[in-house]
Write a protein that holds these residues in place. Structure first.
Motif, PDB file in Angstrom:
ATOM      1  N   PRO A  17      34.887  40.650  44.327  1.00 27.88           N
ATOM      2  CA  PRO A  17      35.342  39.796  43.231  1.00 27.88           C
ATOM      3  C   PRO A  17      34.254  38.838  42.769  1.00 27.88           C
ATOM      4  CG  PRO A  17      36.639  39.418  45.246  1.00 27.88           C
ATOM      5  CD  PRO A  17      35.608  40.421  45.569  1.00 27.88           C
ATOM      6  N   ASP A  21      36.245  37.634  37.075  1.00 26.33           N
ATOM      7  CA  ASP A  21      37.456  38.419  37.342  1.00 26.33           C
ATOM      8  C   ASP A  21      38.715  37.552  37.349  1.00 26.33           C
ATOM      9  OD1 ASP A  21      35.749  40.591  37.692  1.00 26.33           O
ATOM     10  OD2 ASP A  21      35.707  40.365  39.877  1.00 26.33           O
ATOM     11  N   THR A  67      37.283  44.522  43.133  1.00 25.92           N
ATOM     12  CA  THR A  67      37.569  44.607  41.710  1.00 25.92           C
ATOM     13  C   THR A  67      37.232  46.025  41.276  1.00 25.92           C
ATOM     14  OG1 THR A  67      37.084  42.272  41.350  1.00 25.92           O
ATOM     15  CG2 THR A  67      37.001  43.712  39.418  1.00 25.92           C
ATOM     16  N   THR A  69      36.163  48.515  38.545  1.00 20.55           N
ATOM     17  CA  THR A  69      35.489  48.441  37.253  1.00 20.55           C
ATOM     18  C   THR A  69      35.203  49.840  36.721  1.00 20.55           C
ATOM     19  OG1 THR A  69      33.249  48.330  38.175  1.00 20.55           O
ATOM     20  CG2 THR A  69      34.399  46.240  37.837  1.00 20.55           C
ATOM     21  N   ALA A  76      36.492  45.219  33.978  1.00 18.12           N
ATOM     22  CA  ALA A  76      37.427  45.082  35.094  1.00 18.12           C
ATOM     23  C   ALA A  76      38.746  45.760  34.732  1.00 18.12           C
ATOM     24  CB  ALA A  76      37.656  43.615  35.426  1.00 18.12           C
TER      25      ALA A  76
END
Length: 173
Positions: A17, A21, A67, A69, A76
């Motif tokens: 992260p 985000d 996260t 992506t 994101a």
């Protein structure tokens, strides 16, 4: 701090992260329907605290949420990872797909990659997904991942939850 390793799939990069985000997380927690499976609506300051705890989880447990992506443009698309707060029976595999990622197999691809990483790199031998009743999309994804409903229990943070047990590493080989 324990850094999140990078996981790549065909379409995705899962990374630790970052401050940027937070905005999609805040939007997620502002939406009653979307946030229902993660405890419901949180005001922005409380969403920030959850986000910060998600980062701290990496340091305390050595794992956490990545996260998700898009490999092509770094957008994101959601979060996916391993979560085990105090009072939970064991680590769980969890996911959130942001609106632009829904219905595209993004959460499935990310969850498959995280589970594989947990089993083959991190040494996990068991895994669950804890899902609140009525979260039909997450139940469907857990089942698509091969997880089976094992029990219903009272989660210290969430109340009643269904515990779905993922196949063991040997069952996935």
């Amino acid at each position: 701090m324990t850094p999140a390793p990078i996981i790549e799939t065909k379409r995705l990069i899962l990374r630790g992260p970052e401050a940027a985000d937070f905005e999609p997380i805040a939007a997620f927690y502002a939406d009653p329907e979307r946030s229902m499976g993660f405890g419901g609506v949180l005001p922005r300051d409380q969403a920030w605290r959850w986000f910060a705890s998600m980062i701290g989880h990496w340091h305390l447990r050595g794992y956490g949420f990545w996260t998700i992506t898009d490999k092509s443009d770094c957008t994101a698309l959601g979060i996916c990872g391993l979560w085990n707060p105090e009072g939970w029976p064991e680590a769980e595999l969890g996911w959130i797909a942001f609106p632009q990622a829904e219905g595209k197999g993004i959460a499935f691809e990310a969850a498959t990659a995280v589970r594989h990483h947990a089993y083959t790199v991190m040494g996990f031998t068991t895994m669950t997904s804890n899902i609140v009743p009525g979260n039909t999309r997450s139940i469907a994804l857990a089942e698509r991942l091969g997880a089976v409903h094992e029990t219903t229990y009272d989660n210290i943070n969430m109340g009643t939850e269904h515990l779905f047990r993922h196949p063991a590493p040997a069952d996935l080989a």
